[in-house]
Design a protein around this motif. Structure first.
Motif, PDB file in Angstrom:
ATOM      1  N   VAL A 104       0.786  -1.115  -0.133  1.00 17.94           N
ATOM      2  CA  VAL A 104       0.007  -0.009  -0.009  1.00 17.94           C
ATOM      3  C   VAL A 104       0.844   1.201  -0.129  1.00 17.94           C
ATOM      4  CG1 VAL A 104      -1.558   1.225   1.381  1.00 17.94           C
ATOM      5  CG2 VAL A 104      -1.929  -0.945   1.058  1.00 17.94           C
ATOM      6  N   ALA A 105       1.963   1.313   0.897  1.00 19.33           N
ATOM      7  CA  ALA A 105       2.781   2.379   1.017  1.00 19.33           C
ATOM      8  C   ALA A 105       3.336   2.748  -0.352  1.00 19.33           C
ATOM      9  CB  ALA A 105       3.700   2.414   2.035  1.00 19.33           C
ATOM     10  N   ILE A 106       3.977   1.715  -0.948  1.00 19.69           N
ATOM     11  CA  ILE A 106       4.812   1.591  -2.178  1.00 19.69           C
ATOM     12  C   ILE A 106       3.920   1.943  -3.424  1.00 19.69           C
ATOM     13  CG2 ILE A 106       6.330   0.480  -3.846  1.00 19.69           C
ATOM     14  CD1 ILE A 106       7.131  -1.301  -1.423  1.00 19.69           C
ATOM     15  N   GLY A 107       3.073   1.378  -3.634  1.00 18.53           N
ATOM     16  CA  GLY A 107       1.817   1.776  -4.551  1.00 18.53           C
ATOM     17  C   GLY A 107       1.196   3.348  -4.377  1.00 18.53           C
ATOM     18  N   ALA A 108       0.902   3.645  -3.399  1.00 19.12           N
ATOM     19  CA  ALA A 108       0.589   5.095  -3.218  1.00 19.12           C
ATOM     20  C   ALA A 108       1.530   6.234  -3.796  1.00 19.12           C
ATOM     21  CB  ALA A 108       0.006   5.350  -1.752  1.00 19.12           C
ATOM     22  N   LEU A 109       3.060   5.657  -3.150  1.00 19.23           N
ATOM     23  CA  LEU A 109       4.010   6.582  -3.589  1.00 19.23           C
ATOM     24  C   LEU A 109       4.276   6.402  -5.173  1.00 19.23           C
ATOM     25  CD1 LEU A 109       6.811   8.137  -2.788  1.00 19.23           C
ATOM     26  CD2 LEU A 109       8.041   6.028  -2.832  1.00 19.23           C
ATOM     27  N   ASN A 110       4.296   5.217  -5.597  1.00 17.09           N
ATOM     28  CA  ASN A 110       4.448   5.517  -7.390  1.00 17.09           C
ATOM     29  C   ASN A 110       3.310   6.010  -8.061  1.00 17.09           C
ATOM     30  OD1 ASN A 110       5.337   4.540  -9.526  1.00 17.09           O
ATOM     31  ND2 ASN A 110       4.313   2.569  -9.479  1.00 17.09           N
ATOM     32  N   LEU A 111       2.182   5.755  -7.506  1.00 19.97           N
ATOM     33  CA  LEU A 111       0.954   6.615  -8.444  1.00 19.97           C
ATOM     34  C   LEU A 111       1.011   8.145  -8.053  1.00 19.97           C
ATOM     35  CD1 LEU A 111      -2.090   4.033  -7.479  1.00 19.97           C
ATOM     36  CD2 LEU A 111      -0.853   4.462  -9.702  1.00 19.97           C
ATOM     37  N   ASN A 112       1.221   8.566  -7.021  1.00 20.08           N
ATOM     38  CA  ASN A 112       1.138  10.013  -6.820  1.00 20.08           C
ATOM     39  C   ASN A 112       2.422  10.449  -7.350  1.00 20.08           C
ATOM     40  OD1 ASN A 112      -1.536  10.501  -5.050  1.00 20.08           O
ATOM     41  ND2 ASN A 112      -0.536   8.678  -4.027  1.00 20.08           N
ATOM     42  N   LEU A 218      14.747   2.958  -3.545  1.00 19.08           N
ATOM     43  CA  LEU A 218      15.658   3.181  -2.392  1.00 19.08           C
ATOM     44  C   LEU A 218      14.514   3.531  -1.321  1.00 19.08           C
ATOM     45  CD1 LEU A 218      18.445   5.747  -3.648  1.00 19.08           C
ATOM     46  CD2 LEU A 218      18.731   3.469  -2.626  1.00 19.08           C
ATOM     47  N   GLN A 219      13.619   4.195  -1.626  1.00 14.78           N
ATOM     48  CA  GLN A 219      12.625   4.258  -0.396  1.00 14.78           C
ATOM     49  C   GLN A 219      11.619   2.752   0.019  1.00 14.78           C
ATOM     50  OE1 GLN A 219      10.339   7.750   0.105  1.00 14.78           O
ATOM     51  NE2 GLN A 219      11.045   8.357  -1.920  1.00 14.78           N
ATOM     52  N   SER A 243      12.478   8.415   4.266  1.00 13.88           N
ATOM     53  CA  SER A 243      11.767   7.581   3.498  1.00 13.88           C
ATOM     54  C   SER A 243      10.556   7.733   3.624  1.00 13.88           C
ATOM     55  CB  SER A 243      12.142   5.981   3.681  1.00 13.88           C
ATOM     56  OG  SER A 243      11.288   5.191   2.905  1.00 13.88           O
ATOM     57  N   LEU A 244       9.456   7.953   2.693  1.00 18.39           N
ATOM     58  CA  LEU A 244       8.075   8.298   3.004  1.00 18.39           C
ATOM     59  C   LEU A 244       7.683   6.757   3.060  1.00 18.39           C
ATOM     60  CD1 LEU A 244       7.211  10.772   0.269  1.00 18.39           C
ATOM     61  CD2 LEU A 244       7.692  11.108   2.491  1.00 18.39           C
ATOM     62  N   VAL A 245       7.941   5.857   2.466  1.00 21.94           N
ATOM     63  CA  VAL A 245       7.342   4.595   2.756  1.00 21.94           C
ATOM     64  C   VAL A 245       7.620   3.932   4.139  1.00 21.94           C
ATOM     65  CG1 VAL A 245       7.688   2.083   1.959  1.00 21.94           C
ATOM     66  CG2 VAL A 245       7.744   3.734   0.248  1.00 21.94           C
ATOM     67  N   ARG A 246       8.649   3.987   4.580  1.00 22.43           N
ATOM     68  CA  ARG A 246       9.142   3.671   6.078  1.00 22.43           C
ATOM     69  C   ARG A 246       7.908   4.473   7.081  1.00 22.43           C
ATOM     70  NH1 ARG A 246      13.588   5.626   9.758  1.00 22.43           N
ATOM     71  NH2 ARG A 246      12.950   4.317  12.048  1.00 22.43           N
ATOM     72  N   TRP A 247       7.679   5.681   7.037  1.00 25.23           N
ATOM     73  CA  TRP A 247       6.984   6.347   7.902  1.00 25.23           C
ATOM     74  C   TRP A 247       5.498   5.929   7.571  1.00 25.23           C
ATOM     75  CZ3 TRP A 247       9.505   7.610  11.754  1.00 25.23           C
ATOM     76  CH2 TRP A 247      10.902   8.223  11.719  1.00 25.23           C
TER      77      TRP A 247
END
Length: 252
Positions: A104-112, A218-219, A243-247
């Motif tokens: 969910v975190a990686i997918g939201a980062l990729n799309l936005n 990297l994130q 890292s946005l994914v980490r938080w």
């Protein structure tokens, strides 16, 4: 004694030397003032914001096809995850929960990130041309863009959360559900902000798109789960902290 030694001719010579310097100094000050006034926008801040917000909102509302595609992406992603994952109260689903939250975190980062980079780079040329004419400042532009696009991003993120939460079988708690939707929405805002930054520093679309994959990888690698922070190479220990994914993962 000094008064006696002074003569009218000497006074005239002194004035002739002082006056050109005074005129040059006055002309220099007027030139600096003109340059400063030329760099400042003509309209006040609230007027700039109102006009830029009106244009940004009209641009968002006009792209109905883009809104439909983004909504379809959120719905499709939620349905795919819902068809794959089904959580229970057993301990075997703990690993599945970690995996889904990371996706969910990686997918939201990729799309936005991808959506913002592509849309902003098309607008960047127009903004640069208008900024060279000092039509408006940077701050009201970004503030109006955020105010116009944030409601749509919030609705799309909430749509994803409303669908996926019951489909995968997360805990039926209103507080945890609101936390899930709120964190994913905040994560989408942060990802869009990163996309704006990437689009602003990149000189072309190709450069920005080339920088996206390593940035996302990297994130995703340093998400707080794949590698322990103490085992991270010393040179790269700053990446998990930004890292946005980490938080997002830790928050969910």
């Amino acid at each position: 004694r000094i008064q006696k030694e002074r003569s009218p001719s000497r006074d005239i010579e002194m004035l002739a030397k002082i006056q050109p310097k005074t005129r040059k100094l006055r002309a220099f000050k007027e030139l600096q003032k003109a340059k400063l006034e030329a760099t400042l926008p003509k309209a006040p801040f609230h007027r700039q914001f109102a006009l830029l917000f009106k244009r940004a909102y009209r641009e968002v509302a006009r792209n109905k096809a883009v809104i439909a595609i983004k909504a379809a992406q959120q719905i499709t992603t939620a349905l795919v995850y819902g068809g794959i994952f089904s959580f229970t109260n057993s301990s075997s689903s703990i690993q599945d929960r970690f995996g889904l939250i990371s996706l969910v975190a990686i997918g939201a980062l990729n799309l936005n990130l991808a959506g913002t980079v592509r849309s902003f780079l098309k607008e960047k040329e127009v903004v640069d041309a208008e900024r060279t004419k000092n039509t408006y400042s940077v701050f009201p532009y970004f503030l109006s863009k955020l105010a116009a696009e944030a409601p749509l991003n919030a609705v799309l993120s909430a749509l994803f959360g409303v669908l996926i939460y019951p489909l995968v079988g997360f805990q039926p708690s209103w507080r945890k559900f609101s936390n899930f939707v709120g964190i994913t929405t905040a994560h989408s805002f942060a990802s869009s902000a990163l996309g704006l930054y990437l689009g602003a520093v990149a000189k072309s679309t190709d450069t920005a798109l080339a920088l996206m994959p390593p940035l996302i990888i990297l994130q995703a690698v340093f998400n707080g789960v794949n590698i322990a922070e103490e085992n991270t190479p010393r040179v790269l220990r700053w990446i998990p902290k930004v890292s946005l994914v980490r938080w997002c993962f830790e928050g969910l």
